[in-house]
Design a protein around this motif. Structure first.
Motif, PDB file in Angstrom:
ATOM      1  N   UNK A  28       1.518  -5.300  -9.382  1.00 44.20           N
ATOM      2  CA  UNK A  28       2.163  -6.455  -8.440  1.00 44.20           C
ATOM      3  C   UNK A  28       2.637  -5.466  -7.341  1.00 44.20           C
ATOM      4  N   UNK A  29       3.156  -4.233  -7.375  1.00 42.61           N
ATOM      5  CA  UNK A  29       3.609  -3.713  -6.405  1.00 42.61           C
ATOM      6  C   UNK A  29       2.446  -2.968  -5.515  1.00 42.61           C
ATOM      7  N   UNK A  30       1.137  -2.878  -6.137  1.00 45.89           N
ATOM      8  CA  UNK A  30       0.049  -2.292  -5.422  1.00 45.89           C
ATOM      9  C   UNK A  30      -1.030  -3.300  -4.537  1.00 45.89           C
ATOM     10  N   UNK A  31      -0.311  -4.425  -4.675  1.00 45.96           N
ATOM     11  CA  UNK A  31      -1.113  -5.664  -3.805  1.00 45.96           C
ATOM     12  C   UNK A  31      -0.887  -5.393  -2.484  1.00 45.96           C
ATOM     13  N   UNK A  32      -2.001  -5.360  -1.596  1.00 44.68           N
ATOM     14  CA  UNK A  32      -2.065  -4.786  -0.269  1.00 44.68           C
ATOM     15  C   UNK A  32      -0.843  -5.458   0.752  1.00 44.68           C
ATOM     16  N   UNK A  33      -0.685  -6.319   0.522  1.00 40.75           N
ATOM     17  CA  UNK A  33       0.517  -7.046   1.315  1.00 40.75           C
ATOM     18  C   UNK A  33       1.881  -6.709   0.983  1.00 40.75           C
ATOM     19  N   UNK A  34       2.088  -6.961  -0.388  1.00 40.12           N
ATOM     20  CA  UNK A  34       3.265  -6.537  -1.170  1.00 40.12           C
ATOM     21  C   UNK A  34       3.655  -4.846  -0.877  1.00 40.12           C
ATOM     22  N   UNK A  35       2.663  -3.997  -1.177  1.00 39.36           N
ATOM     23  CA  UNK A  35       2.983  -2.640  -0.968  1.00 39.36           C
ATOM     24  C   UNK A  35       3.400  -2.406   0.703  1.00 39.36           C
ATOM     25  N   UNK A  36       2.536  -2.841   1.501  1.00 28.13           N
ATOM     26  CA  UNK A  36       2.874  -2.529   2.882  1.00 28.13           C
ATOM     27  C   UNK A  36       4.135  -2.927   3.346  1.00 28.13           C
ATOM     28  N   UNK A  37       4.747  -4.280   2.844  1.00 28.80           N
ATOM     29  CA  UNK A  37       6.046  -4.601   3.297  1.00 28.80           C
ATOM     30  C   UNK A  37       7.021  -3.871   2.576  1.00 28.80           C
ATOM     31  N   UNK A  38       6.812  -3.258   1.370  1.00 26.56           N
ATOM     32  CA  UNK A  38       7.785  -2.603   0.723  1.00 26.56           C
ATOM     33  C   UNK A  38       8.034  -1.247   1.401  1.00 26.56           C
TER      34      UNK A  38
END
Length: 284
Positions: free
Chosen positions: A224-234
């Motif tokens: 879940x943390x490696x999903x592109x949008x999530x990762x870039x946001x975090x």
């Protein structure tokens, strides 16, 4: 190197002629009923050299009932040992003891007995570090993305403790998946690094904690943390093969799943056949 116990591999039940213990348990912090941080000091008072990411084996003599060796020619009986490999969480800069993040496996042949050792108790620790899961393969101008589950966070803690403040990375992104909040070992220490250095990112995830338990991190598997949008946001930057090296340590299913996920995005697994930007070693 995780420390989930598996059926003994060749060399894990060895024999010695004399008392095999060569180290002392000097501190133990139980995080839960099954997770503990332990510190072990060798009798020499000095740690053997090692690199962050490597491991030592720990061991204990097998119970007396299992000591089946028969002495011959007047020689003393050979002491049979049970040994397992554990990633080192401490830094080589800490020269007088080694720290390990250990999970108790009830059906295991070693960790239930390790849990019985009190501070001051004796055990065996290998005198030479092993393993090639180190940061030597990663250039200092890249983002280092450390993905772990359970006690697989240990080698990354060693890396962070050792190289923090030395310009060894552009960003250090530590992703740690666990079942419950209480399983997130080193959480407070990592938070101190994050507060003091904007290049360090920490992304904890939990999978089984009840929804009514407060938690500011993500829920779900590490993917879940490696999903592109999530990762870039975090993180504040994308997860790309050109700019990142990814290290994996923990559950074999996690390693398999993340390897497939990232290879579809252009990451290349580092191997003897050629260098890459996706790194892991399989121990169990």
């Amino acid at each position: 190197m995780s420390n989930l116990e598996t059926p003994p591999a060749p060399g894990t039940h060895d024999t010695m002629d004399t008392d095999p213990t060569n180290a002392t348990l000097i501190e133990r912090v139980d995080l839960t009923d099954t997770l503990s941080i332990v510190k072990v000091r060798p009798d020499s008072g000095r740690m053997p050299p090692f690199k962050p990411g490597q491991f030592f084996r720990l061991g204990l003599p097998k119970p007396l009932a299992e000591q089946t060796s028969i002495p011959r020619g007047g020689r003393p009986p050979r002491i049979r040992m049970t040994r397992r490999a554990y990633s080192i969480a401490s830094s080589p800069k800490q020269s007088d003891y080694a720290e390990f993040f250990v999970v108790r496996i009830d059906e295991g042949s070693l960790t239930p007995r390790l849990w019985e050792i009190e501070v001051g108790g004796r055990l065996w620790m290998e005198e030479q570090a092993k393993g090639e899961f180190t940061m030597d393969v990663a250039p200092p101008d890249k983002d280092l993305v450390m993905v772990s589950t359970g006690t697989g966070i240990a080698p990354f803690i060693s890396m962070l403790r050792t190289f923090h403040g030395e310009n060894r990375w552009r960003r250090f992104v530590l992703i740690h998946g666990a079942r419950y909040v209480g399983d997130l070992g080193y959480r407070e220490e990592i938070a101190r690094y994050v507060r003091g250095d904007e290049r360090v990112r920490y992304i904890p995830l939990i999978t089984r904690e009840p929804a009514d338990v407060p938690f500011e991190g993500l829920r779900g598997r590490v993917q879940a943390a490696l999903e592109p949008a999530t990762y870039e946001r975090l993180v504040g930057a994308p997860l790309t093969p050109a700019e990142c090296h990814v290290f994996l340590c923990g559950n074999p299913e996690m390693i398999d799943g993340v390897q497939v996920l990232l290879e579809t995005r252009g990451f290349i697994t580092d191997s003897r056949e050629g260098p890459g930007n996706l790194h892991f070693e399989r121990y169990w």
